[in-house]
Design a protein around this motif. Structure first.
Motif, PDB file in Angstrom:
ATOM      1  N   THR A 232       0.837  -1.194   0.000  1.00  0.00           N
ATOM      2  CA  THR A 232       0.000   0.000   0.000  1.00  0.00           C
ATOM      3  C   THR A 232       0.876   1.251   0.000  1.00  0.00           C
ATOM      4  OG1 THR A 232      -1.701  -1.181   1.253  1.00  0.00           O
ATOM      5  CG2 THR A 232      -1.848   1.224   1.206  1.00  0.00           C
TER       6      THR A 232
ATOM      7  N   PHE B 243      -5.655  -3.174   4.773  1.00  0.00           N
ATOM      8  CA  PHE B 243      -5.205  -2.546   3.536  1.00  0.00           C
ATOM      9  C   PHE B 243      -4.882  -3.615   2.495  1.00  0.00           C
ATOM     10  CE2 PHE B 243      -4.002   0.663   6.710  1.00  0.00           C
ATOM     11  CZ  PHE B 243      -4.486   1.817   6.120  1.00  0.00           C
TER      12      PHE B 243
ATOM     13  N   PRO C 299      -9.838   1.836   3.265  1.00  0.00           N
ATOM     14  CA  PRO C 299     -10.077   2.672   2.094  1.00  0.00           C
ATOM     15  C   PRO C 299     -10.631   1.830   0.941  1.00  0.00           C
ATOM     16  CG  PRO C 299      -7.761   2.097   2.210  1.00  0.00           C
ATOM     17  CD  PRO C 299      -8.418   1.479   3.426  1.00  0.00           C
TER      18      PRO C 299
ATOM     19  N   LEU D 139      -6.339  12.180  -1.439  1.00  0.00           N
ATOM     20  CA  LEU D 139      -6.001  11.338  -2.584  1.00  0.00           C
ATOM     21  C   LEU D 139      -6.578  11.867  -3.888  1.00  0.00           C
ATOM     22  CD1 LEU D 139      -6.391   7.827  -0.915  1.00  0.00           C
ATOM     23  CD2 LEU D 139      -4.331   9.224  -1.184  1.00  0.00           C
TER      24      LEU D 139
ATOM     25  N   ALA E 271     -11.085   8.173  -3.730  1.00  0.00           N
ATOM     26  CA  ALA E 271     -11.161   7.099  -2.729  1.00  0.00           C
ATOM     27  C   ALA E 271     -11.979   7.574  -1.541  1.00  0.00           C
ATOM     28  CB  ALA E 271      -9.765   6.683  -2.282  1.00  0.00           C
TER      29      ALA E 271
ATOM     30  N   ARG F 241       1.194   7.353   0.605  1.00  0.00           N
ATOM     31  CA  ARG F 241       0.216   8.438   0.559  1.00  0.00           C
ATOM     32  C   ARG F 241      -1.172   7.942   0.949  1.00  0.00           C
ATOM     33  NH1 ARG F 241      -2.653   9.135  -4.319  1.00  0.00           N
ATOM     34  NH2 ARG F 241      -2.340   7.436  -5.807  1.00  0.00           N
ATOM     35  N   VAL F 242      -1.483   6.674   0.665  1.00  0.00           N
ATOM     36  CA  VAL F 242      -2.758   6.102   1.101  1.00  0.00           C
ATOM     37  C   VAL F 242      -2.732   5.880   2.613  1.00  0.00           C
ATOM     38  CG1 VAL F 242      -4.313   4.120   0.909  1.00  0.00           C
ATOM     39  CG2 VAL F 242      -3.168   5.026  -1.137  1.00  0.00           C
TER      40      VAL F 242
ATOM     41  N   GLY G 283     -11.255   2.438  -3.321  1.00  0.00           N
ATOM     42  CA  GLY G 283     -11.095   3.347  -4.442  1.00  0.00           C
ATOM     43  C   GLY G 283     -12.304   3.358  -5.357  1.00  0.00           C
TER      44      GLY G 283
END
Length: 267
Positions: A38, A154, A185, A249, A259, A41-42, A187
Motif C-alpha cells: 500500500t 489494507f 479505504p 487522494l 477514494a 500516501r494512502v 477506491g
C-alpha cells in the motif's frame, strides 16, 4: 517491479503457481519492493482521517502482511496493537520491521562485524508507542474476543471470494468492543474503457483462467469488491456504516473523490 530489490520474473511465476499462503511466504522478503505494498500516501491519508474518529486504546490490523497497517495503528492507538496474518513469511518480515522495545529495526542494525553507534551509558531505552503483538491466523476465523477499539485492513480483500466476505466481516465485528470501528479505504472504480479498466479486467480474467486450470488456487481479484455489495455485507454483519471522502487522494473529473474511507461501527 523488476528492480534489483524486487522479485524476479521467475520468482513471481513460482509465486503465481502457489497457494496464497505459500505464495506470500515466498514473496515476503521482497514484498515491500513491489507495487503490491500500500503506497505511503494512502496510509497517510487514512491515518489523518481516522485520527479524527479517536481516541483509541487498542488496534487490530487484519491481514497485516509486512505491517504497513500496524505502522498506522501505532500512530493512533495508545496501549496495544495486534497484526494478524496467515503467512508466516509475511509475519517474519513484520516482526523485523517492528522489533520489541529497545531493539532496532533490522534495516537499522549495523552490518556484521561493524560496531553499533555508542549509546549514552546508563540510559535505558525509552518506550515509544503501544505494545505490538503478532498472531498467525486465518482472518476468516479470528481468535479474538471483543478486545479492540479499532480494526483496519489494507489491500487484502481481493484474496476473499464474494461468498466469504460476510463471514470475514462478522469475524471482525466479533473482535471489536461495542463502539469499536472497522475502517478501510476503497477506491472509485476506473472509468469504463480506460487503461486501468482494461488492465483490471484482463488481470481478473487471467486469474480466473489460471484457477480453472491449476491447483492450488491463488485467489486475487480486483473487480469483486464492489462498494454496494461491501456495504450490504457490512450491514448484515451488524455494522452501522458511513463513508468519508479521502480528499488527500484527489478527485475525479466529475468532482467525486478518488477514494473513500469506509467506517463500520459496532454499536
Amino acid at each position: 517491479m523488476f528492480t534489483e530489490q524486487g522479485p524476479t520474473v521467475r520468482e513471481l511465476a513460482v509465486q503465481a503457481l502457489s497457494s496464497i499462503e505459500h505464495g506470500y511466504d515466498l514473496l515476503a522478503p521482497k514484498f515491500d519492493h513491489t507495487p503490491y505494498r500500500t503506497p505511503d500516501r494512502v496510509l497517510d491519508a487514512v491515518t489523518d482521517e481516522v485520527r479524527r474518529l479517536g481516541p483509541f486504546c487498542t488496534g487490530l490490523d487484519v491481514c497485516c502482511g509486512t505491517g504497513a497497517g500496524v505502522g498506522v495503528l501505532r500512530q493512533l492507538c495508545r496501549e496495544r496493537v495486534v497484526g494478524v496474518d496467515f503467512s508466516a513469511g509475511m509475519l517474519a518480515e513484520a516482526r523485523a520491521a517492528f522489533p520489541p522495545e529497545g531493539e532496532r529495526p533490522a534495516a537499522e542494525r549495523p552490518a556484521a562485524g561493524r560496531p553499533a553507534a555508542e549509546e549514552p551509558a546508563g540510559e535505558a531505552p525509552v518506550a515509544e508507542g503501544p505494545a505490538v503483538d503478532w498472531v498467525r491466523a486465518d482472518a476468516r476465523s479470528l481468535p479474538f474476543a471483543p478486545a479492540f477499539d479499532l480494526a483496519l485492513s489494507f489491500g487484502a480483500f481481493g484474496h476473499f471470494l464474494p461468498a466469504e466476505r460476510f463471514g470475514l466481516f462478522a469475524e471482525v465485528y466479533g473482535s471489536l468492543r461495542p463502539g469499536g470501528q472497522f475502517v478501510f479505504p476503497i477506491g472509485a472504480p476506473p472509468p469504463v474503457g480506460s487503461r486501468a479498466y482494461w488492465s483490471l479486467l484482463g488481470f481478473d480474467a487471467a486469474m480466473r483462467v489460471r484457477n480453472a486450470l491449476w491447483r492450488p488456487r491463488f485467489v486475487m481479484y480486483y473487480r469483486t469488491f464492489r462498494l454496494g455489495d461491501v456495504l450490504e455485507d457490512l450491514t448484515r454483519a451488524g455494522f452501522v456504516v458511513r463513508l468519508m471522502p479521502l480528499t488527500e487522494l484527489g478527485r475525479r473529473p466529475d468532482g467525486s473523490p478518488r477514494a473513500r474511507l469506509v467506517v463500520a461501527t459496532r454499536e
